[in-house]
Design an enzyme around this catalytic site. Structure first.
Site, mmCIF file in Angstrom:
data_model
loop_
_atom_site.group_PDB
_atom_site.id
_atom_site.type_symbol
_atom_site.label_atom_id
_atom_site.label_comp_id
_atom_site.label_asym_id
_atom_site.label_seq_id
_atom_site.Cartn_x
_atom_site.Cartn_y
_atom_site.Cartn_z
ATOM 1 N N LEU A 1 0.833 -1.205 0.000
ATOM 2 C CA LEU A 1 0.000 0.000 0.000
ATOM 3 C C LEU A 1 0.870 1.259 0.000
ATOM 4 O O LEU A 1 2.053 1.207 0.326
ATOM 5 C CB LEU A 1 -0.899 -0.034 1.243
ATOM 6 C CG LEU A 1 -1.887 -1.218 1.252
ATOM 7 C CD1 LEU A 1 -2.403 -1.493 2.648
ATOM 8 C CD2 LEU A 1 -3.036 -0.958 0.286
ATOM 9 N N THR B 1 6.277 0.572 2.010
ATOM 10 C CA THR B 1 7.284 1.387 2.701
ATOM 11 C C THR B 1 6.531 2.397 3.555
ATOM 12 O O THR B 1 5.838 3.268 3.008
ATOM 13 C CB THR B 1 8.174 2.135 1.695
ATOM 14 O OG1 THR B 1 8.813 1.180 0.854
ATOM 15 C CG2 THR B 1 9.232 2.966 2.409
ATOM 16 N N LYS C 1 15.332 -0.070 5.274
ATOM 17 C CA LYS C 1 14.928 0.538 3.993
ATOM 18 C C LYS C 1 15.195 2.053 3.981
ATOM 19 O O LYS C 1 15.777 2.582 3.035
ATOM 20 C CB LYS C 1 13.438 0.245 3.785
ATOM 21 C CG LYS C 1 12.738 1.057 2.743
ATOM 22 C CD LYS C 1 12.762 0.432 1.387
ATOM 23 C CE LYS C 1 12.236 1.412 0.368
ATOM 24 N NZ LYS C 1 12.277 0.940 -0.974
HETATM 25 P P1 NAD Z 1 0.842 2.349 -6.172
HETATM 26 O O1 NAD Z 1 0.231 3.630 -5.768
HETATM 27 O O2 NAD Z 1 1.065 2.051 -7.627
HETATM 28 O O3 NAD Z 1 -0.053 1.134 -5.593
HETATM 29 C C1 NAD Z 1 -0.743 1.158 -4.373
HETATM 30 C C2 NAD Z 1 -2.055 0.414 -4.575
HETATM 31 O O4 NAD Z 1 -2.745 0.365 -3.325
HETATM 32 C C3 NAD Z 1 -2.978 1.128 -5.573
HETATM 33 O O5 NAD Z 1 -3.415 0.199 -6.573
HETATM 34 C C4 NAD Z 1 -4.155 1.590 -4.698
HETATM 35 O O6 NAD Z 1 -5.390 1.616 -5.395
HETATM 36 C C5 NAD Z 1 -4.111 0.553 -3.598
HETATM 37 N N1 NAD Z 1 -4.800 0.974 -2.374
HETATM 38 C C6 NAD Z 1 -4.718 2.157 -1.736
HETATM 39 N N2 NAD Z 1 -5.499 2.153 -0.634
HETATM 40 C C7 NAD Z 1 -6.081 0.920 -0.599
HETATM 41 C C8 NAD Z 1 -7.009 0.316 0.285
HETATM 42 N N3 NAD Z 1 -7.499 0.955 1.355
HETATM 43 N N4 NAD Z 1 -7.411 -0.955 0.025
HETATM 44 C C9 NAD Z 1 -6.940 -1.628 -1.063
HETATM 45 N N5 NAD Z 1 -6.071 -1.092 -1.941
HETATM 46 C C10 NAD Z 1 -5.644 0.171 -1.710
HETATM 47 O O7 NAD Z 1 2.203 2.221 -5.359
HETATM 48 P P2 NAD Z 1 3.446 1.249 -5.677
HETATM 49 O O8 NAD Z 1 4.396 1.939 -6.575
HETATM 50 O O9 NAD Z 1 2.925 -0.107 -6.023
HETATM 51 O O10 NAD Z 1 4.125 1.213 -4.234
HETATM 52 C C11 NAD Z 1 3.562 0.459 -3.159
HETATM 53 C C12 NAD Z 1 4.480 0.564 -1.955
HETATM 54 O O11 NAD Z 1 5.783 0.062 -2.326
HETATM 55 C C13 NAD Z 1 4.699 1.992 -1.462
HETATM 56 O O12 NAD Z 1 4.733 1.988 -0.074
HETATM 57 C C14 NAD Z 1 6.037 2.380 -2.077
HETATM 58 O O13 NAD Z 1 6.715 3.351 -1.309
HETATM 59 C C15 NAD Z 1 6.760 1.050 -2.056
HETATM 60 N N6 NAD Z 1 7.813 0.908 -3.070
HETATM 61 C C16 NAD Z 1 7.604 1.321 -4.360
HETATM 62 C C17 NAD Z 1 8.620 1.189 -5.303
HETATM 63 C C18 NAD Z 1 8.416 1.623 -6.732
HETATM 64 O O14 NAD Z 1 9.409 1.680 -7.484
HETATM 65 N N7 NAD Z 1 7.190 1.903 -7.171
HETATM 66 C C19 NAD Z 1 9.866 0.636 -4.923
HETATM 67 C C20 NAD Z 1 10.033 0.198 -3.621
HETATM 68 C C21 NAD Z 1 8.997 0.340 -2.696
#
Ligand code: NAD
Length: 296
Positions: free
Chosen positions: A65, A96, A171
């Site tokens: 999330l 994260t 992290k």
């Molecule tokens: P994102 O915004 O693409 O995905 C998050 C998902 O969570 C979305 O599909 C959203 O609709 C869903 N969501 C939000 N609230 C919700 C709820 N209450 N119930 C169900 N679903 C819900 O983000 P991401 O890029 O996939 O990143 C996710 C996590 O991973 C973050 O914490 C980010 O910091 C971490 N992260 C991301 C990357 C990257 O390169 N994108 C790398 C390392 C870590």
């Protein structure tokens, strides 16, 4: 075959859930976005309509999330995961988030008879799709050992960093260091160029001298020396500056709470905030080069 609820199928979650499905597990996919659920179904998961359907038969719940408030809500709100999961279910939160929230949610989970680890990742969207993420985990050894075979499907390197929240600590400390050495690397290339030394020549020297670091040799922010680096494709992410800023802010908040001196982390946050203010935080984080060399 294990029944796994996967909540949060965004950029990262979709690749992770699809790798678990490919490994033969029964994945119950839940997101507030219908499109995200549809993509997960295409990738071999079973789409579900609410938390009850997602977790009622699950042995494991994985969450991916955006931030701490979403994690608190998904687990702890009325009708959330805590209300519907079977006792003894293992929760893996790979989002994260801030260290304090990670520790609080894990403590509540354990009081309610569940097992839980924080397991944030590095490796980005490419690593999530390829199953090559690095997992940094905090929680009990037993919970970690139960989670490990599933983390091994989604990742290549899986570390137990100690007690609850320590995955998040690893992290943010790592990403603060990454932000700092990226900025330092940009400054060095910019200085060299202003003084008449081209990027390739400086790279050839510094990458075998004491200035060598990952930002230089794997992800060089100056176009040219490292072919695969985002600097060679107009700083298209990669790992966006906005994501780096998120992690630097988490690091600064945690540093304030812990009274840890992080003067360079503070500067790194300030510089990435300027990228945000100039509307360029959608560039790769190595695009901070443009701020340093005055081309933003
Ligand atoms: P994102 O915004 O693409 O995905 C998050 C998902 O969570 C979305 O599909 C959203 O609709 C869903 N969501 C939000 N609230 C919700 C709820 N209450 N119930 C169900 N679903 C819900 O983000 P991401 O890029 O996939 O990143 C996710 C996590 O991973 C973050 O914490 C980010 O910091 C971490 N992260 C991301 C990357 C990257 O390169 N994108 C790398 C390392 C870590």
């Amino acid at each position: 075959m294990t029944t796994i609820a996967f909540i949060g199928l965004g950029n990262m979650g979709i690749g992770m859930a699809s790798n678990l499905a490919k490994a033969g597990h029964d994945i119950r996919a839940l997101d507030i976005s219908k499109d995200a659920i549809a993509r997960a179904v295409e990738a071999g998961c079973i789409g579900v309509k609410d938390t009850h359907d997602a977790v009622k038969d699950a042995d494991i719940v994985v969450t991916m999330l955006p931030a701490g408030k979403h994690v608190r809500m998904v687990y702890g709100d009325e009708g959330g995961v805590f209300d519907h999961a079977k006792k003894g279910t293992l929760f893996i939160d790979s989002s994260t988030i801030d260290v304090a929230t990670a520790r609080a949610v894990i403590s509540t989970a354990e009081h309610k008879g569940f097992h839980m680890i924080d397991a944030p990742v590095s490796g980005g969207v490419g690593g999530a799709a390829a199953g090559t993420l690095t997992f940094m985990c905090g929680g009990t050894k037993d919970a970690f050992n139960t989670a490990k075979p599933y983390l091994d499907i989604m990742g290549k390197n899986v570390f137990h960093a100690g007690d609850a929240g320590n995955g998040q600590v690893a992290k943010i400390a790592n990403n603060m260091l990454l932000g700092i050495h990226m900025i330092g690397t940009c400054e060095a290339f910019n200085l060299a160029e202003k003084l008449g030394l081209d990027a390739q020549t400086f790279y050839d020297i510094s990458s075998t001298a004491s200035g060598q670091n990952w930002s230089m040799t794997s992800y060089c922010p100056a176009p040219g020396p490292v072919e695969s680096a985002p600097s060679n494709s107009d700083y298209k992410p990669g790992f966006a500056a906005a994501m780096m800023l998120k992690d630097l802010r988490l690091a600064q908040d945690a540093a304030t709470t812990a009274r840890a001196a992080t003067p360079l982390g503070t500067q790194a946050e300030a510089l990435y905030s300027l990228m945000e203010a100039s509307g360029k935080d959608n560039l790769d984080f190595s695009g901070i080069m443009k701020l340093i060399n005055g081309t933003i």
